[in-house]
Design an enzyme around this catalytic site. Sequence first.
Site, PDB file in Angstrom:
ATOM      1  N   ASP A 269      34.552  43.627  36.792  1.00 28.17           N
ATOM      2  CA  ASP A 269      35.077  42.456  37.484  1.00 28.17           C
ATOM      3  C   ASP A 269      34.814  41.224  36.631  1.00 28.17           C
ATOM      4  O   ASP A 269      33.985  41.258  35.711  1.00 28.17           O
ATOM      5  CB  ASP A 269      34.381  42.309  38.849  1.00 28.17           C
ATOM      6  CG  ASP A 269      35.222  41.588  39.890  1.00 28.17           C
ATOM      7  OD1 ASP A 269      35.754  40.509  39.570  1.00 28.17           O
ATOM      8  OD2 ASP A 269      35.346  42.103  41.013  1.00 28.17           O
TER       9      ASP A 269
ATOM     10  N   ASP B 227      38.142  41.242  32.438  1.00 25.47           N
ATOM     11  CA  ASP B 227      39.435  40.655  32.785  1.00 25.47           C
ATOM     12  C   ASP B 227      40.450  41.752  32.509  1.00 25.47           C
ATOM     13  O   ASP B 227      40.662  42.135  31.357  1.00 25.47           O
ATOM     14  CB  ASP B 227      39.698  39.416  31.928  1.00 25.47           C
ATOM     15  CG  ASP B 227      41.087  38.841  32.114  1.00 25.47           C
ATOM     16  OD1 ASP B 227      41.932  39.459  32.806  1.00 25.47           O
ATOM     17  OD2 ASP B 227      41.370  37.766  31.544  1.00 25.47           O
ATOM     18  N   VAL B 228      41.091  42.277  33.555  1.00 26.81           N
ATOM     19  CA  VAL B 228      41.922  43.465  33.387  1.00 26.81           C
ATOM     20  C   VAL B 228      43.127  43.233  32.486  1.00 26.81           C
ATOM     21  O   VAL B 228      43.712  44.196  31.965  1.00 26.81           O
ATOM     22  CB  VAL B 228      42.394  44.034  34.742  1.00 26.81           C
ATOM     23  CG1 VAL B 228      41.209  44.529  35.553  1.00 26.81           C
ATOM     24  CG2 VAL B 228      43.220  43.011  35.520  1.00 26.81           C
TER      25      VAL B 228
ATOM     26  N   ASN C  94      41.917  48.685  40.995  1.00 29.66           N
ATOM     27  CA  ASN C  94      41.975  47.936  42.242  1.00 29.66           C
ATOM     28  C   ASN C  94      42.259  46.454  42.054  1.00 29.66           C
ATOM     29  O   ASN C  94      42.832  45.816  42.941  1.00 29.66           O
ATOM     30  CB  ASN C  94      40.643  48.117  42.998  1.00 29.66           C
ATOM     31  CG  ASN C  94      40.468  47.095  44.091  1.00 29.66           C
ATOM     32  OD1 ASN C  94      41.129  47.149  45.124  1.00 29.66           O
ATOM     33  ND2 ASN C  94      39.569  46.132  43.866  1.00 29.66           N
TER      34      ASN C  94
ATOM     35  N   TYR D  29      54.716  39.881  43.135  1.00 30.90           N
ATOM     36  CA  TYR D  29      53.805  40.873  43.696  1.00 30.90           C
ATOM     37  C   TYR D  29      54.546  42.172  43.995  1.00 30.90           C
ATOM     38  O   TYR D  29      54.094  43.267  43.642  1.00 30.90           O
ATOM     39  CB  TYR D  29      53.163  40.315  44.966  1.00 30.90           C
ATOM     40  CG  TYR D  29      52.144  41.222  45.601  1.00 30.90           C
ATOM     41  CD1 TYR D  29      50.836  41.269  45.125  1.00 30.90           C
ATOM     42  CD2 TYR D  29      52.475  42.027  46.687  1.00 30.90           C
ATOM     43  CE1 TYR D  29      49.889  42.098  45.715  1.00 30.90           C
ATOM     44  CE2 TYR D  29      51.537  42.856  47.275  1.00 30.90           C
ATOM     45  CZ  TYR D  29      50.248  42.888  46.786  1.00 30.90           C
ATOM     46  OH  TYR D  29      49.308  43.711  47.361  1.00 30.90           O
TER      47      TYR D  29
END
Length: 244
Positions: free
Chosen positions: A37, A60-61, A87, A152
């Site tokens: 995270d 940081d994805v 997630n 989204y």
Amino acid sequence: MNGLEGRVAIVTGGARGIGETYVRALHAEGARVVIADILAEQGNALAEALGGRATFCRLDVADEAAWDRVVAETLERFGAVDVLVNNAGMANAAPIEHFTLAKWNAVLAVNLTGTFLGCRAVVPAMKAAGRGSIVNVSSVEGLRGSERLHGYTASKFGVRGLTKSLAVELGRDGIRVNSIHPGFIETDMTTRIDPSRLLIPLGRPGAPGDLAGAVVFLAGDASAYVTGTEIVVDGGMTAGIPHT
């Protein structure tokens, strides 16, 4: 039954909220868990509370190099990567004529590119082990349209499609890839929404714990012959509209 004792799981966005619920559920089943995270204070506090079978890694994805570092740190500490739960996510909204490119790029970078980078990063370790389970968190908005949530919705449809293409490609390597599709879940991010207006057939909004069983199932051996599918956890929202 779930076969998670001693397995190693990475959970993105795992420091709080729904991600924390996944972390705790996997940990309770015996897994060693990496909390990945950007929230270092909360992530470290959760790892400390859970003890030696949990650790925090800043991630940081959307950062390709950061993914390589997290996987390397996971292998160094725990020796394997058996499960990945993608997630981490974000949402933004606007009518299409006001939906800026910046809004579009921001949500795609986290929700879709972040998921892609995570899947790609863990595959070499999973291939070497001859097994693995990737659980991608999509949404009911990965199954239907939703006004104002254009980025989204597109990102969550993309996660669903990526899940299926990876399941086809990686099955021969013993790697399963599935998606879950939450409906309305009560979290800090959804406090402004009145769930009574959503006409949920089960008659209540979801809680983070309602999703944990699906993640644990897909992560473990109980789902050994399940890949390329989606599990919808929405209280019946996508089944139809109940009479009032």
